[in-house]
Structures are given as structure tokens and as C-alpha cells.
Design a protein around this motif. Structure first.
Motif, PDB file in Angstrom:
ATOM      1  N   VAL A 158       0.837  -1.207   0.000  1.00  0.00           N
ATOM      2  CA  VAL A 158       0.000   0.000   0.000  1.00  0.00           C
ATOM      3  C   VAL A 158       0.877   1.264   0.000  1.00  0.00           C
ATOM      4  O   VAL A 158       0.463   2.297  -0.503  1.00  0.00           O
ATOM      5  CB  VAL A 158      -1.013   0.071   1.181  1.00  0.00           C
ATOM      6  CG1 VAL A 158      -2.163  -0.892   0.974  1.00  0.00           C
ATOM      7  CG2 VAL A 158      -0.351  -0.144   2.504  1.00  0.00           C
ATOM      8  N   ASP A 159       2.092   1.143   0.548  1.00  0.00           N
ATOM      9  CA  ASP A 159       3.026   2.282   0.535  1.00  0.00           C
ATOM     10  C   ASP A 159       3.483   2.623  -0.881  1.00  0.00           C
ATOM     11  O   ASP A 159       3.993   3.718  -1.121  1.00  0.00           O
ATOM     12  CB  ASP A 159       4.284   1.971   1.372  1.00  0.00           C
ATOM     13  CG  ASP A 159       3.969   1.706   2.834  1.00  0.00           C
ATOM     14  OD1 ASP A 159       2.941   2.207   3.309  1.00  0.00           O
ATOM     15  OD2 ASP A 159       4.756   1.006   3.492  1.00  0.00           O
ATOM     16  N   MET A 161       1.428   2.458  -3.542  1.00  0.00           N
ATOM     17  CA  MET A 161       0.280   2.936  -4.327  1.00  0.00           C
ATOM     18  C   MET A 161       0.216   4.458  -4.246  1.00  0.00           C
ATOM     19  O   MET A 161       0.886   5.077  -3.430  1.00  0.00           O
ATOM     20  CB  MET A 161      -1.025   2.367  -3.746  1.00  0.00           C
ATOM     21  CG  MET A 161      -1.129   0.859  -3.821  1.00  0.00           C
ATOM     22  SD  MET A 161      -2.571   0.294  -2.885  1.00  0.00           S
ATOM     23  CE  MET A 161      -2.192  -1.464  -2.764  1.00  0.00           C
ATOM     24  N   ARG A 163      -1.371   8.007  -3.171  1.00  0.00           N
ATOM     25  CA  ARG A 163      -1.914   8.357  -1.864  1.00  0.00           C
ATOM     26  C   ARG A 163      -3.424   8.084  -1.798  1.00  0.00           C
ATOM     27  O   ARG A 163      -3.939   7.559  -0.821  1.00  0.00           O
ATOM     28  CB  ARG A 163      -1.631   9.832  -1.569  1.00  0.00           C
ATOM     29  CG  ARG A 163      -2.144  10.249  -0.203  1.00  0.00           C
ATOM     30  CD  ARG A 163      -1.495  11.500   0.264  1.00  0.00           C
ATOM     31  NE  ARG A 163      -0.066  11.301   0.483  1.00  0.00           N
ATOM     32  CZ  ARG A 163       0.703  12.142   1.158  1.00  0.00           C
ATOM     33  NH1 ARG A 163       0.187  13.226   1.673  1.00  0.00           N
ATOM     34  NH2 ARG A 163       1.976  11.903   1.330  1.00  0.00           N
ATOM     35  N   LYS A 165      -5.235   5.832  -3.599  1.00  0.00           N
ATOM     36  CA  LYS A 165      -5.476   4.381  -3.544  1.00  0.00           C
ATOM     37  C   LYS A 165      -5.115   3.837  -2.167  1.00  0.00           C
ATOM     38  O   LYS A 165      -5.837   3.023  -1.589  1.00  0.00           O
ATOM     39  CB  LYS A 165      -4.637   3.663  -4.612  1.00  0.00           C
ATOM     40  CG  LYS A 165      -5.238   3.703  -5.997  1.00  0.00           C
ATOM     41  CD  LYS A 165      -6.205   2.544  -6.182  1.00  0.00           C
ATOM     42  CE  LYS A 165      -7.104   2.697  -7.398  1.00  0.00           C
ATOM     43  NZ  LYS A 165      -6.364   2.738  -8.655  1.00  0.00           N
ATOM     44  N   SER A 166      -3.986   4.295  -1.665  1.00  0.00           N
ATOM     45  CA  SER A 166      -3.499   3.827  -0.371  1.00  0.00           C
ATOM     46  C   SER A 166      -4.517   4.145   0.734  1.00  0.00           C
ATOM     47  O   SER A 166      -4.828   3.293   1.576  1.00  0.00           O
ATOM     48  CB  SER A 166      -2.157   4.484  -0.078  1.00  0.00           C
ATOM     49  OG  SER A 166      -1.723   4.154   1.209  1.00  0.00           O
ATOM     50  N   ARG A 170      -6.660   1.471   3.015  1.00  0.00           N
ATOM     51  CA  ARG A 170      -6.588   1.518   4.481  1.00  0.00           C
ATOM     52  C   ARG A 170      -7.988   1.640   5.098  1.00  0.00           C
ATOM     53  O   ARG A 170      -8.290   1.006   6.106  1.00  0.00           O
ATOM     54  CB  ARG A 170      -5.707   2.686   4.928  1.00  0.00           C
ATOM     55  CG  ARG A 170      -4.218   2.404   4.728  1.00  0.00           C
ATOM     56  CD  ARG A 170      -3.388   3.666   4.833  1.00  0.00           C
ATOM     57  NE  ARG A 170      -2.071   3.492   4.241  1.00  0.00           N
ATOM     58  CZ  ARG A 170      -1.001   3.021   4.885  1.00  0.00           C
ATOM     59  NH1 ARG A 170      -1.082   2.701   6.146  1.00  0.00           N
ATOM     60  NH2 ARG A 170       0.148   2.877   4.263  1.00  0.00           N
TER      61      ARG A 170
END
Ligand code: CO
Length: 189
Positions: A158-159, A161, A163, A165-166, A170
């Protein structure tokens, strides 16, 4: 051998940098065998030691050749298909090109998102006997190597992707609260 428990995000061990292996003994060999068994049981193509709660720089990769993996194109059989790779203390020495692939992760059930990485990587690593190796990888193998080396560096996908999408991922995980079933056809590493 035994199947180990796979740690699910947001466990802290997934965001902790792992340390180089210095002891190449029988215990390490058993741990590697357990990692393969765990990865196979979870239908993953790659696994990093962090994902089973161990902070050693150990990665297992096994990508079965599967012609049905991609909906829109046939997969070409490569030299790294159907082989087991135990990457200990791996280091990327060169990267080339760009490649976007929809990744999954055993530590993020039900999340599949496109991540951009290098198209080709060159690495050095040791096997479970402490012997040195070099490897050049492309395609899914290159993606998997970069995804797993991120894991042992304490970096989750996720880091990697955007911001937006991330944040979406989350939030989705926070809503779910727990682990749900995972689609078998997608690639998890
Ligand atoms: Co992963």
C-alpha cells in the motif's frame, strides 16, 4: 514441517526492517521449509519472513506456470517458472524499465491494486546453505522479488500505491476489521 500463521496488516512486524541472516544452520533450513509449506497452503507465489512474524531477511518464491493467470493475455513460460527460490540477504544491484502489475499480498486479504515497479531486476543473494548466487529477473518474477524485498525492508505494497489508492485501501481494511476469504485466481505474494 509446519504451516505457520500469516501475519495480517496492520501488524507492526510488517513495517519493521528485518536483519541479515548470519547463521546458516539446521534451524534456518527448517524455517525455510516451513515458509514454503505456509506459502503453498495459502496459495501465494512469494513470502517474506516478516509475514510469519520473523525478522530475518529470508524470502521464498515459487511461481507456478499458469496460462490462465492473465485474463487478457497468454503467459509466456519463463526460466523462473515452477522453480523454488530461497532468497537470503538479497540485494538489488540493478533495475531497469517500468512495469505495472495488479498485486495482491497474503498480509492484505482481498486487496488487489496496480503498483508500478521496475520491469527487470538484477539481484545477489545467498541460499539456505550460505552459498552466493546472482539472478536476473523479468515479468512477474521481477515484481515478486521487489514486493518481497520491500517486505523485509518493512515496506508494504500500500506504501507503493498512489496516496488516494493507499487511503482507500486503508479505509476498506479498517471497515472489514478482520480477514475474509481470498479469491484463488489472483496473485498473492
Ligand atoms: Co506481500
Amino acid at each position: 514441517m509446519s504451516v505457520l500463521d500469516v501475519v495480517v496488516w496492520p501488524a507492526k512486524v510488517l513495517e519493521t526492517k528485518a536483519k541479515d541472516v548470519t547463521k546458516f544452520d539446521a534451524e534456518l533450513k527448517k524455517f525455510v521449509a516451513d515458509m514454503y509449506e505456509t506459502m503453498d497452503a495459502a496459495a501465494g507465489i512469494g513470502l517474506a519472513a516478516n509475514q510469519v512474524g520473523d525478522l530475518r531477511r529470508v524470502i521464498t518464491i515459487h511461481i507456478p506456470f499458469n496460462d490462465n493467470r492473465y485474463e487478457d493475455q497468454e503467459e509466456k513460460k519463463e526460466s523462473w517458472h515452477d522453480k523454488k527460490f530461497t532468497l537470503i540477504n538479497p540485494v538489488i544491484t540493478k533495475k531497469q524499465g517500468k512495469f505495472k502489475f495488479q498485486e495482491g499480498c497474503l498480509s492484505f486479504p482481498e486487496i488487489y491494486e496496480f503498483v508500478e515497479r521496475a520491469a527487470e531486476v538484477w539481484i545477489t543473494y545467498k541460499d539456505e546453505n550460505g552459498k552466493d548466487h546472482e539472478l536476473h529477473a523479468n515479468g512477474l518474477m521481477a515484481v515478486c522479488i521487489q514486493h518481497e524485498i520491500d517486505h523485509i525492508d518493512g515496506v508494504v505494497f500500500v506504501d507503493r500505491m498512489s496516496r488516494l489508492k493507499s487511503n482507500m485501501v486503508r479505509k476498506k481494511l479498517a471497515r472489514q476489521g478482520s480477514v475474509e476469504k481470498v479469491e484463488a485466481v489472483k496473485v498473492k505474494a
